[in-house]
Design an enzyme around this catalytic site. Structure first.
Site, PDB file in Angstrom:
ATOM      1  CB  SER A   1      40.629  -4.263 -23.547  1.00 42.93           C
ATOM      2  OG  SER A   1      39.688  -4.093 -24.568  1.00 42.93           O
ATOM      3  CG  LEU A   2      35.455  -5.800 -20.129  1.00 38.80           C
ATOM      4  CD1 LEU A   2      34.339  -4.773 -20.098  1.00 38.80           C
ATOM      5  CD2 LEU A   2      34.904  -7.195 -20.390  1.00 38.80           C
TER       6      LEU A   2
END
Length: 259
Positions: free
Chosen positions: A91-92
């Site tokens: 994700s991030l």
């Protein structure tokens, strides 16, 4: 392999000086290095490191970053990544891993030979993220319900956990919201991209990562949602995929193989 410098940015539970490769893991929004350090138990030939960002884990008292460029600059200034090494980001963490790889390359330092990116859209695509970092606590929790489901329920029901996690989560959301992709030369590494079949993020946003490397590219979709890697069966599949990738970097591209 020899690592010449360590820092608060990097954590390792099980040192393996003779490992064939180091794997540096970049956590998701609100996550910490500890979730990935246990992977060393099933990757016996790999030295697993977690990237520990300010504002969480052992660095809870430090102010978190809200801009990707400043975060990456601080990381590459503080940490040495001794080759051969790989980056994994979820994700991030996928965005930060990718930008860190590009910054190392641009500085003339060794970039990762392998880049494994999980559950994040190709960075040149238009953002579909709705700004949420500015919201009050209730609004932020509602947004987290939509984004993270079960994890957000745990935060909502535990006041101490909210106090501990929400500031870092808010900062991490600001990292994504404020980031603007800048075109640059593609990397030359092996790139493996993964995602969950039930995630809102689909093939049309994962496949375009291909343009960001001239090396072998592979896309895998594993059963599950955004946090598919927290399901024991899919985590095991992901770790088998990682082991295969790090052992056989020059294999022909394949798609949607559930290892």
């Amino acid at each position: 392999m020899k690592m010449t410098r360590t820092s608060p940015w990097l954590a390792c539970r099980l040192r393996r000086p003779d490992a064939r490769v180091r794997l540096f893991c970049f956590p998701h929004s609100g996550g910490s290095a500890g979730e990935y350090l246990r992977w060393a138990d099933v990757l016996p030939d790999v030295e697993v490191w977690g990237v520990q960002l300010p504002g969480r884990g052992a660095r809870t008292e430090e102010a978190p970053f809200t801009r990707v460029r400043a975060l990456v600059e601080a990381l590459v200034d503080a940490a040495d990544f001794g080759p051969p090494f790989a980056f994994f980001g979820h994700s991030l963490g996928a965005l930060v891993a990718f930008e860190t790889a590009r910054r190392l390359r641009d500085l003339g330092r060794a970039p990762p030979a392998w880049l494994v990116l999980s559950a994040y859209p190709a960075p040149h695509l238009p953002s579909r993220t709705q700004p949420t970092s500015h919201l009050g606590e209730d609004g932020l929790l509602d947004a987290l319900d939509r984004m993270y489901g079960e994890m957000a329920v745990e935060i909502r029901e535990d006041a101490e956990l909210r106090e501990l996690i929400l500031p870092a989560l808010r900062a991490d959301l600001a990292l994504v919201e404020s980031h603007r992709h800048e075109d640059g030369a593609p990397l030359e590494c092996v790139m493996t991209v993964t995602g969950g079949t039930l995630d809102d993020l689909g093939r049309d946003e994962l496949e375009p990562w291909r343009r960001h490397t001239t090396g072998p590219f592979r896309l895998y979709l594993l059963p599950g949602g955004h946090f598919y890697l927290r399901e024991p069966e899919q985590r095991a599949a992901l770790l088998r995929l990682l082991d295969e990738t790090l052992r056989h970097p020059d294999t022909s591209p394949r798609k949607d193989l559930n290892p």
